[in-house]
Design an enzyme around this catalytic site. Sequence first.
Site, PDB file in Angstrom:
ATOM      1  CG  HIS A  37      -1.733  -1.117   1.456  1.00  0.00           C
ATOM      2  ND1 HIS A  37      -2.923  -1.254   0.802  1.00  0.00           N
ATOM      3  CD2 HIS A  37      -1.593  -2.224   2.226  1.00  0.00           C
ATOM      4  CE1 HIS A  37      -3.486  -2.393   1.150  1.00  0.00           C
ATOM      5  NE2 HIS A  37      -2.704  -3.000   2.019  1.00  0.00           N
ATOM      6  CG  ASN A  53       1.570   8.524   0.764  1.00  0.00           C
ATOM      7  OD1 ASN A  53       1.265   8.148   1.892  1.00  0.00           O
ATOM      8  ND2 ASN A  53       2.706   9.145   0.483  1.00  0.00           N
ATOM      9  CB  VAL A  55       0.962  -2.102  -5.777  1.00  0.00           C
ATOM     10  CG1 VAL A  55       1.553  -2.802  -6.998  1.00  0.00           C
ATOM     11  CG2 VAL A  55       1.242  -0.602  -5.853  1.00  0.00           C
ATOM     12  CE  LYS A 110       0.652   3.658  -6.742  1.00  0.00           C
ATOM     13  NZ  LYS A 110       1.937   4.322  -6.682  1.00  0.00           N
ATOM     14  CG  ASP A 158       7.949   9.606  -4.305  1.00  0.00           C
ATOM     15  OD1 ASP A 158       8.501   9.900  -3.223  1.00  0.00           O
ATOM     16  OD2 ASP A 158       6.951   8.875  -4.367  1.00  0.00           O
TER      17      ASP A 158
HETATM   18  P1  ATP Z   1       4.352   5.894  -2.032  1.00  0.00           P
HETATM   19  O1  ATP Z   1       2.869   5.812  -2.177  1.00  0.00           O
HETATM   20  O2  ATP Z   1       4.794   6.977  -1.129  1.00  0.00           O
HETATM   21  O3  ATP Z   1       5.035   5.892  -3.381  1.00  0.00           O
HETATM   22  P2  ATP Z   1       5.189   3.171  -1.886  1.00  0.00           P
HETATM   23  O4  ATP Z   1       6.149   3.305  -3.036  1.00  0.00           O
HETATM   24  O5  ATP Z   1       5.642   2.266  -0.787  1.00  0.00           O
HETATM   25  O6  ATP Z   1       4.843   4.572  -1.277  1.00  0.00           O
HETATM   26  P3  ATP Z   1       3.247   2.120  -3.768  1.00  0.00           P
HETATM   27  O7  ATP Z   1       3.888   2.841  -4.878  1.00  0.00           O
HETATM   28  O8  ATP Z   1       1.758   2.079  -3.717  1.00  0.00           O
HETATM   29  O9  ATP Z   1       3.771   2.675  -2.369  1.00  0.00           O
HETATM   30  O10 ATP Z   1       3.761   0.634  -3.805  1.00  0.00           O
HETATM   31  C1  ATP Z   1       3.502  -0.258  -2.784  1.00  0.00           C
HETATM   32  C2  ATP Z   1       4.483  -1.399  -2.873  1.00  0.00           C
HETATM   33  O11 ATP Z   1       4.140  -2.226  -3.995  1.00  0.00           O
HETATM   34  C3  ATP Z   1       5.910  -0.979  -3.098  1.00  0.00           C
HETATM   35  O12 ATP Z   1       6.558  -0.752  -1.881  1.00  0.00           O
HETATM   36  C4  ATP Z   1       6.509  -2.145  -3.852  1.00  0.00           C
HETATM   37  O13 ATP Z   1       7.079  -3.041  -2.927  1.00  0.00           O
HETATM   38  C5  ATP Z   1       5.322  -2.793  -4.517  1.00  0.00           C
HETATM   39  N1  ATP Z   1       5.327  -2.573  -5.978  1.00  0.00           N
HETATM   40  C6  ATP Z   1       4.973  -1.452  -6.625  1.00  0.00           C
HETATM   41  N2  ATP Z   1       5.089  -1.592  -7.955  1.00  0.00           N
HETATM   42  C7  ATP Z   1       5.535  -2.855  -8.162  1.00  0.00           C
HETATM   43  C8  ATP Z   1       5.877  -3.613  -9.347  1.00  0.00           C
HETATM   44  N3  ATP Z   1       5.770  -3.102 -10.561  1.00  0.00           N
HETATM   45  N4  ATP Z   1       6.323  -4.886  -9.168  1.00  0.00           N
HETATM   46  C9  ATP Z   1       6.453  -5.405  -7.926  1.00  0.00           C
HETATM   47  N5  ATP Z   1       6.158  -4.743  -6.788  1.00  0.00           N
HETATM   48  C10 ATP Z   1       5.701  -3.487  -6.893  1.00  0.00           C
HETATM   49 MG    MG Z   2       5.802   3.563  -4.911  1.00  0.00          MG
END
Ligand code: ATP
Ligand code: MG
Length: 422
Positions: free
Chosen positions: A175, A177, A181, A196, A284
């Site tokens: 999860h 912000n 995903v 996502k 970011d």
């Molecule tokens: P923020 O919302 O601040 O960017 P975040 O990067 O932790 O925080 P998300 O971008 O929603 O949050 O992603 C959540 C998690 O999903 C990530 O920490 C990552 O481990 C996983 N994730 C995201 N994209 C992929 C992908 N393409 N393949 C595998 N895992 C992914």
């Molecule tokens: Mg992220």
Amino acid sequence: MLVPREMEPKAPPPQQQLVIRIKVPDGGDVDWRIPLGSQLLFRDVLDVIGQVLPDTTTTAFEYEDEDGDRITVRSDEEMKAMLSYYYTTVTEQQVNGEMIEPLQIYPRACKPPGKRNIHGLKVNTRAGSSNNSCPAVTEGLPNNSLKKSSAELKKILANGQMNEQDIQYRDILGHGNGGTVYKAYHVPSGKILAVKVIPLDITVELQKQIMSELEILYKCDSSYIIGFYGAFFVENRISICTEFMDGGSLDVYRKIPEHVLGRISVAVVKGLTYLWSLKILHRDVKPSNMLVNTRGQVKLCDFGVSTQPERIAGEQYGIHSDVWSFGISFMEIQKNQGSLMPLQLLQCIVDEDPPVLPVGEFSEPFVHFITQCMRKLPTERPAPEELMVHPFVVQYNDKNAEVVSMWVCRMLEERRSQQGIQ
Ligand code: ATP
Ligand code: MG
């Protein structure tokens, strides 16, 4: 069935009905009485809110937990959680001989589209409105740049290669912000994706970020940037489909051996350099937005807060900020033992001297590289071309994906065996 409180007929005994009190922003709350045992869906609640507030578009509502914190409800699952929480409090009130309070909900109303939603996104919230051709995006925007971004988005979505029916959601990968995903299976292609899912009942700021993310993903074509397959709207959510990276993000790894980290940082530098060459700032850069896979590839994702510099005036230090975030990210990964403050907190501290990695524990070129990236004065940080010629980068710029691949495989193996033990 729906009557304003002041006009309500004599109510049946409370235990035979559920009373949902819809809190109307300018007073005049409305009580909605539902016989106990009737099936209640999220959509039904939105429909009733629609009757109470006909001039607004409501895509979610909130209730208060015992601490008075507002919890958002956007789906049938979240409805179930709310009802089970409410029934627990009713049981307590009954046991204590107290009066049973209605379930109070607070509609989260968007202003009429066009006023609040500057991108002109109009989302059809009727049930079953899954779209892959995107009638949800409209033209007629107030200025050229927004019009352009809407047109871009329309192109991406009209591309129509992805739709909800073709996707089977598997695990939750994490999860953030903006949303959640999922690991998902795309039936027609047999591909595993990362999807996502972002609720659209969000602020204008977040909407802008999503638009920006899609445009950028659509433009990018680099092996250091996550692959983009398409996006679609369903009800009040947008789903963005990208390549799945089976090693996940770097935030879950602890102290990576330097010969592996070296290759990873070269890939990240190349990804950033690619973005900068397109005049895009990432904005970011952090370990959770750096993904690895068992093929040894390293890719940047999440351009949610990226901005194309020509759109913002006075952004002179953008690249320097990305460089700083790059430095702190790698420092955080290597010192990921709870000794450092959270990344975001650290990023806020602009007056303090930058943290330094202890020499001895890490190689001299690595410490120098990170220290340079985190120089207090932005202009003293390495420029893109200087990053590529730093001895640490030169040392590991050998395109040896095998090293990262073997390390990711070993880490995943370790994780699996640890999970097996627990
Ligand atoms: P923020 O919302 O601040 O960017 P975040 O990067 O932790 O925080 P998300 O971008 O929603 O949050 O992603 C959540 C998690 O999903 C990530 O920490 C990552 O481990 C996983 N994730 C995201 N994209 C992929 C992908 N393409 N393949 C595998 N895992 C992914
Ligand atoms: Mg992220």
